[in-house]
Design a protein around this motif. Structure first.
Motif, PDB file in Angstrom:
ATOM      1  N   VAL A 224       0.832  -1.198   0.000  1.00 44.51           N
ATOM      2  CA  VAL A 224       0.000   0.000   0.000  1.00 44.51           C
ATOM      3  C   VAL A 224       0.871   1.254   0.000  1.00 44.51           C
ATOM      4  O   VAL A 224       0.622   2.212  -0.738  1.00 44.51           O
ATOM      5  N   GLN A 225       1.917   1.227   0.815  1.00 46.70           N
ATOM      6  CA  GLN A 225       2.834   2.365   0.875  1.00 46.70           C
ATOM      7  C   GLN A 225       3.531   2.582  -0.468  1.00 46.70           C
ATOM      8  O   GLN A 225       3.725   3.728  -0.907  1.00 46.70           O
ATOM      9  N   ALA A 226       3.891   1.497  -1.128  1.00 45.30           N
ATOM     10  CA  ALA A 226       4.569   1.601  -2.423  1.00 45.30           C
ATOM     11  C   ALA A 226       3.689   2.300  -3.455  1.00 45.30           C
ATOM     12  O   ALA A 226       4.172   3.098  -4.265  1.00 45.30           O
ATOM     13  N   VAL A 227       2.390   2.017  -3.422  1.00 45.11           N
ATOM     14  CA  VAL A 227       1.469   2.653  -4.363  1.00 45.11           C
ATOM     15  C   VAL A 227       1.258   4.125  -4.006  1.00 45.11           C
ATOM     16  O   VAL A 227       1.318   5.011  -4.870  1.00 45.11           O
ATOM     17  N   VAL A 228       1.038   4.393  -2.725  1.00 46.06           N
ATOM     18  CA  VAL A 228       0.763   5.763  -2.278  1.00 46.06           C
ATOM     19  C   VAL A 228       1.926   6.704  -2.573  1.00 46.06           C
ATOM     20  O   VAL A 228       1.733   7.871  -2.937  1.00 46.06           O
ATOM     21  N   LEU A 229       3.148   6.201  -2.455  1.00 49.73           N
ATOM     22  CA  LEU A 229       4.338   7.033  -2.650  1.00 49.73           C
ATOM     23  C   LEU A 229       4.828   7.057  -4.103  1.00 49.73           C
ATOM     24  O   LEU A 229       5.794   7.747  -4.409  1.00 49.73           O
ATOM     25  N   SER A 230       4.166   6.299  -4.976  1.00 53.52           N
ATOM     26  CA  SER A 230       4.606   6.236  -6.370  1.00 53.52           C
ATOM     27  C   SER A 230       3.911   7.312  -7.210  1.00 53.52           C
ATOM     28  O   SER A 230       2.818   7.785  -6.872  1.00 53.52           O
TER      29      SER A 230
END
Length: 306
Positions: A224-230
């Protein structure tokens, strides 16, 4: 007459928005982090399906809250009709949508849209069995004409199809999930649930089901963090907005003109998918696209004409 026209317009709009949604799905799935080969990441299709419905659920919550209807909508959750909408959500989301995204990722958005677009025929059969919502002979002719045009539009070399069996099976699973959704949702909205409230219940049910799957598939917090920060998060949000508009139009059409006609109009997303994919991904229009597009329009006109 005005109600019928409104339902027709909503059904056609749902198809246009879903065609754009499908094309955007195909584009997002080619971006990081959905294509990264990191063992900690959940599969891109599950991750995108979660964000697609979760962001949509947040948008609907905000909209209903601003208009002062959130408490009344939450109260509906204890009603029997809301439970049918929840069941429909499981058929549409964790079953149908995830299968759809897997197919898009495996065999491409064009062929996926082609195969999945036979779901109105399945919905018509289910609607006749469970809701006594029948198409007349002209309607069946129009539906068959539309599906035939879609089949021609998405025809591919049979030799290449043989290596994409899983993708094709996923698209067929999506057909069953979406057809079931339209019929079950129509039954649930018969009494005391409005389309926007039904969609609110559908998106939260679907999102929570996806989240449960994510717990068992990988490092969900990292994913989830990877998507939000991408950088792809903004396109993902735009995708969710488009999807929400499509769902709102579709559920309103189901409520207005019934699941059989609504699905018959929504199926026009197949032609819109091709159009938007060509715009976003590049390519050229051809005669087959033009002819099949006209056949789909004629077929849909026969479905909606009483």
């Amino acid at each position: 007459m005005k109600k019928n026209f409104k339902g027709i317009l909503l059904g056609l709009s749902s198809g246009m928005f879903w065609g754009l949604d499908t094309a955007l799905n195909g584009l997002v799935l080619t971006m990081a982090p959905f294509i990264l080969a990191d063992a900690r990441l959940i599969s891109g299709t599950l991750l995108l399906a979660f964000f697609h419905d979760f962001i949509s659920a947040l948008l609907l919550t905000a909209d209903i809250g601003v208009h002062g209807g959130l408490k009344a909508t939450v109260t509906l959750l204890k009603n029997r009709s809301a439970h049918f909408v929840m069941v429909a959500a499981l058929f549409a989301g964790p079953l149908g949508m995830r299968a759809y995204l897997y197919a898009v990722d495996t065999i491409g958005s064009g062929l996926t849209a082609t195969i999945s677009a036979i779901y109105p025929a399945v919905a018509a059969i289910l609607g006749a069995i469970f809701l006594k919502d029948y198409l007349n002979k002209r309607g069946w002719l129009g539906l068959m004409l539309t599906i035939t045009a879609i089949g021609i539009l998405g025809y591919t070399n049979l030799a290449s199809v043989g290596s994409m069996v899983l993708g094709i099976l996923a698209a067929l699973l999506c057909v069953f999930g979406w057809a079931s959704e339209s019929v079950i949702t129509a039954y649930g909205m018969k009494d005391d649930i409005e389309p926007k409230q039904a969609l609110f219940i559908r998106q939260w049910t679907s999102s929570l089901a996806y989240l449960l799957f994510m717990f068992f598939e990988g490092d969900w917090m990292f994913s989830v963090q990877a998507v939000v920060l991408s950088p792809s998060i903004w396109l993902t949000v735009a995708l969710a907005v488009v999807g929400t508009l499509s769902y709102l139009c579709y559920y309103s059409a189901i409520d207005t003109i019934g699941p059989v006609k609504a699905t018959g109009l929504n199926v026009t997303y197949s032609i819109w998918t091709v159009v938007f994919t060509l715009i976003l991904m590049g390519g050229e229009f051809d005669l087959k696209l033009i002819v099949c597009g006209l056949l789909i329009i004629v077929g849909s006109s026969l479905v909606i004409k009483d």
